[in-house]
Scaffold this motif. Structure first.
Motif, PDB file in Angstrom:
ATOM      1  N   LEU A  71     -14.636 -69.800  59.259  1.00 56.25           N
ATOM      2  CA  LEU A  71     -15.041 -70.572  58.088  1.00 56.25           C
ATOM      3  C   LEU A  71     -16.359 -71.300  58.331  1.00 56.25           C
ATOM      4  O   LEU A  71     -17.192 -71.418  57.430  1.00 56.25           O
ATOM      5  N   SER A  72     -16.562 -71.770  59.560  1.00 58.65           N
ATOM      6  CA  SER A  72     -17.832 -72.417  59.892  1.00 58.65           C
ATOM      7  C   SER A  72     -18.972 -71.406  59.893  1.00 58.65           C
ATOM      8  O   SER A  72     -20.078 -71.706  59.412  1.00 58.65           O
ATOM      9  N   TYR A  73     -18.719 -70.206  60.419  1.00 61.47           N
ATOM     10  CA  TYR A  73     -19.743 -69.159  60.397  1.00 61.47           C
ATOM     11  C   TYR A  73     -20.111 -68.808  58.952  1.00 61.47           C
ATOM     12  O   TYR A  73     -21.292 -68.641  58.618  1.00 61.47           O
ATOM     13  N   PHE A  74     -19.090 -68.699  58.120  1.00 60.53           N
ATOM     14  CA  PHE A  74     -19.310 -68.372  56.709  1.00 60.53           C
ATOM     15  C   PHE A  74     -20.141 -69.469  56.033  1.00 60.53           C
ATOM     16  O   PHE A  74     -21.062 -69.190  55.269  1.00 60.53           O
ATOM     17  N   GLN A  75     -19.815 -70.717  56.323  1.00 63.98           N
ATOM     18  CA  GLN A  75     -20.548 -71.838  55.730  1.00 63.98           C
ATOM     19  C   GLN A  75     -22.001 -71.846  56.188  1.00 63.98           C
ATOM     20  O   GLN A  75     -22.907 -72.087  55.389  1.00 63.98           O
ATOM     21  N   ASN A  76     -22.240 -71.592  57.471  1.00 69.47           N
ATOM     22  CA  ASN A  76     -23.612 -71.555  57.981  1.00 69.47           C
ATOM     23  C   ASN A  76     -24.427 -70.454  57.305  1.00 69.47           C
ATOM     24  O   ASN A  76     -25.586 -70.672  56.921  1.00 69.47           O
ATOM     25  N   TRP A 211     -28.537 -62.294  54.798  1.00 67.71           N
ATOM     26  CA  TRP A 211     -27.093 -62.420  55.043  1.00 67.71           C
ATOM     27  C   TRP A 211     -26.643 -61.520  56.197  1.00 67.71           C
ATOM     28  O   TRP A 211     -25.779 -61.906  56.987  1.00 67.71           O
ATOM     29  N   ASN A 212     -27.237 -60.327  56.313  1.00 67.47           N
ATOM     30  CA  ASN A 212     -26.796 -59.366  57.318  1.00 67.47           C
ATOM     31  C   ASN A 212     -27.585 -59.438  58.619  1.00 67.47           C
ATOM     32  O   ASN A 212     -27.293 -58.666  59.543  1.00 67.47           O
ATOM     33  N   LYS A 227     -23.776 -70.638  64.475  1.00 65.84           N
ATOM     34  CA  LYS A 227     -23.622 -69.195  64.339  1.00 65.84           C
ATOM     35  C   LYS A 227     -23.434 -68.806  62.881  1.00 65.84           C
ATOM     36  O   LYS A 227     -22.722 -69.473  62.145  1.00 65.84           O
ATOM     37  N   THR A 228     -24.075 -67.709  62.511  1.00 63.73           N
ATOM     38  CA  THR A 228     -23.865 -67.153  61.178  1.00 63.73           C
ATOM     39  C   THR A 228     -22.710 -66.160  61.240  1.00 63.73           C
ATOM     40  O   THR A 228     -22.203 -65.830  62.312  1.00 63.73           O
ATOM     41  N   ILE A 229     -22.316 -65.674  60.086  1.00 62.02           N
ATOM     42  CA  ILE A 229     -21.144 -64.806  60.021  1.00 62.02           C
ATOM     43  C   ILE A 229     -21.387 -63.476  60.735  1.00 62.02           C
ATOM     44  O   ILE A 229     -20.477 -62.915  61.365  1.00 62.02           O
ATOM     45  N   THR A 230     -22.627 -62.967  60.681  1.00 63.67           N
ATOM     46  CA  THR A 230     -22.929 -61.711  61.372  1.00 63.67           C
ATOM     47  C   THR A 230     -22.857 -61.890  62.878  1.00 63.67           C
ATOM     48  O   THR A 230     -22.324 -61.034  63.596  1.00 63.67           O
ATOM     49  N   LEU A 251     -16.035 -58.008  58.233  1.00 67.80           N
ATOM     50  CA  LEU A 251     -17.044 -57.369  57.388  1.00 67.80           C
ATOM     51  C   LEU A 251     -16.640 -57.417  55.919  1.00 67.80           C
ATOM     52  O   LEU A 251     -17.489 -57.627  55.038  1.00 67.80           O
ATOM     53  N   THR A 252     -15.362 -57.232  55.643  1.00 71.72           N
ATOM     54  CA  THR A 252     -14.881 -57.292  54.257  1.00 71.72           C
ATOM     55  C   THR A 252     -15.097 -58.680  53.670  1.00 71.72           C
ATOM     56  O   THR A 252     -15.565 -58.833  52.531  1.00 71.72           O
ATOM     57  N   LEU A 253     -14.776 -59.714  54.441  1.00 75.64           N
ATOM     58  CA  LEU A 253     -14.971 -61.076  53.965  1.00 75.64           C
ATOM     59  C   LEU A 253     -16.456 -61.401  53.807  1.00 75.64           C
ATOM     60  O   LEU A 253     -16.841 -62.115  52.875  1.00 75.64           O
ATOM     61  N   SER A 254     -17.280 -60.865  54.680  1.00 74.25           N
ATOM     62  CA  SER A 254     -18.713 -61.154  54.599  1.00 74.25           C
ATOM     63  C   SER A 254     -19.383 -60.427  53.436  1.00 74.25           C
ATOM     64  O   SER A 254     -20.469 -60.817  52.995  1.00 74.25           O
ATOM     65  N   LEU A 255     -18.743 -59.356  52.943  1.00 74.17           N
ATOM     66  CA  LEU A 255     -19.301 -58.625  51.805  1.00 74.17           C
ATOM     67  C   LEU A 255     -19.116 -59.359  50.483  1.00 74.17           C
ATOM     68  O   LEU A 255     -19.820 -59.072  49.513  1.00 74.17           O
ATOM     69  N   THR A 256     -18.179 -60.301  50.453  1.00 74.49           N
ATOM     70  CA  THR A 256     -17.825 -60.958  49.192  1.00 74.49           C
ATOM     71  C   THR A 256     -19.006 -61.624  48.502  1.00 74.49           C
ATOM     72  O   THR A 256     -19.241 -61.397  47.307  1.00 74.49           O
ATOM     73  N   PRO A 257     -19.808 -62.466  49.193  1.00 71.71           N
ATOM     74  CA  PRO A 257     -20.934 -63.119  48.493  1.00 71.71           C
ATOM     75  C   PRO A 257     -21.942 -62.126  47.933  1.00 71.71           C
ATOM     76  O   PRO A 257     -22.470 -62.328  46.835  1.00 71.71           O
ATOM     77  N   ALA A 258     -22.222 -61.056  48.685  1.00 71.68           N
ATOM     78  CA  ALA A 258     -23.188 -60.063  48.200  1.00 71.68           C
ATOM     79  C   ALA A 258     -22.685 -59.371  46.940  1.00 71.68           C
ATOM     80  O   ALA A 258     -23.443 -59.146  45.987  1.00 71.68           O
ATOM     81  N   LEU A 259     -21.402 -59.049  46.910  1.00 69.15           N
ATOM     82  CA  LEU A 259     -20.828 -58.405  45.730  1.00 69.15           C
ATOM     83  C   LEU A 259     -20.826 -59.353  44.531  1.00 69.15           C
ATOM     84  O   LEU A 259     -21.116 -58.948  43.399  1.00 69.15           O
TER      85      LEU A 259
END
Length: 279
Positions: A71-76, A211-212, A227-230, A251-259
């Motif tokens: 969750l912290s990686y996602f927030q960053n 993002w990637n 740290k970032t999500i990647t 990877l599935t969770l990280s795709l959510t914002p882009a979609l």
């Protein structure tokens, strides 16, 4: 009037090509999502099959949420991406407006200088950037990533937005000036609303690399708190063993914002891409 069917035909062709490319691009995404809900054995034995009662598993998502601070990686990543896009669109639009609206010495040279940034990758200056950030005390900070990504996205933003800025009616801008509007009001209230498709196009094409990206987070912000999500996903990739369930779930969770961003700005994106094709 006879040209209207030709315009419609061109737009239909462009829409068809975009639809075909979208289908090709979304198939790997669907494959990742399907395999993230399967156990490890099913991933390798039947990678193209959807998850069934015998193969369905949430072990990947459980591992992602328990191991590391996802969750912290996602927030960053969200902070860095949103902050970078804000500055890219703001400064890119303002620079494009100045380059297309005002004539001054060095105008052409400045435009060419910004255009070179599209062709020259910013990663060539990694050592210089790292030294500069170290001297400024910005290593292991999200602000360092925002600065780098803003510099990376500005050339493309200026290149795209400048072309759209030239299509804005000069009579409209002059009428606003005659009414006593300042240059800032003309820019924000009259010009920006007319170039929203171009800004949406720039936002989407700038967001995906940010993002990637793994390179600059690894070089400039490798600390646990930045740290970032990647970069955080690399926790599940080892030298000898890789937790593919966790990798696919991350990877599935990280795709959510882009979609989500694509769904929100898809109409503006298509308008921006097809604007030049139907003139």
């Amino acid at each position: 009037m006879a040209q209207i069917p030709v315009f419609r035909m061109r737009r239909a062709v462009v829409h068809g090509l975009l639809g075909g490319y979208t289908l090709i691009a979304i198939l790997p995404v669907l494959l990742i999502i399907m395999n993230s809900f399967k156990d490890r054995k099913a991933i390798f034995n039947h990678p193209l099959a959807p998850p069934g009662p015998a193969t369905f598993s949430l072990i990947g998502y459980e591992t992602v949420l328990k191991q590391g601070d996802f969750l912290s990686y996602f927030q960053n990543s969200l902070i860095v991406t949103v902050g970078s896009l804000f500055f890219i669109l703001l400064f890119g639009a303002m620079a494009s407006f100045a380059l297309t609206e005002y004539r001054f010495r060095g105008n052409v040279f400045l435009g060419l200088f910004l255009a070179l940034g599209v062709m020259v990758p910013i990663r060539l200056g990694t050592i210089g950037i790292l030294e500069m950030m170290a001297k400024s005390g910005l290593v292991n900070s999200l602000f360092a990533l925002i600065l780098v990504y803003t510099a990376q996205g500005l050339p493309l933003a200026c290149f795209v937005l400048s072309e759209f800025m030239r299509t804005v009616s000069a009579d409209l801008k002059n009428a606003g000036r005659v009414d006593g509007l300042s240059e800032y009001v003309v820019f924000f209230r009259l010009v920006l609303p007319l170039v929203r498709p171009a800004m949406a196009t720039v936002a989407i094409f700038s967001m995906i690399p940010i993002w990637n990206d793994l390179w600059f987070p690894l070089i400039l912000a490798p600390a646990e708190g930045t740290k970032t999500i990647t970069l955080g996903t690399q926790v599940f990739i080892g030298q000898f063993v890789t937790n593919w369930n966790a990798v696919l779930a991350a990877l599935t969770l990280s795709l959510t914002p882009a979609l989500i961003l694509y769904l929100i700005f898809s109409r503006q994106l298509i308008r921006g891409l097809t604007a030049g094709a139907v003139k």
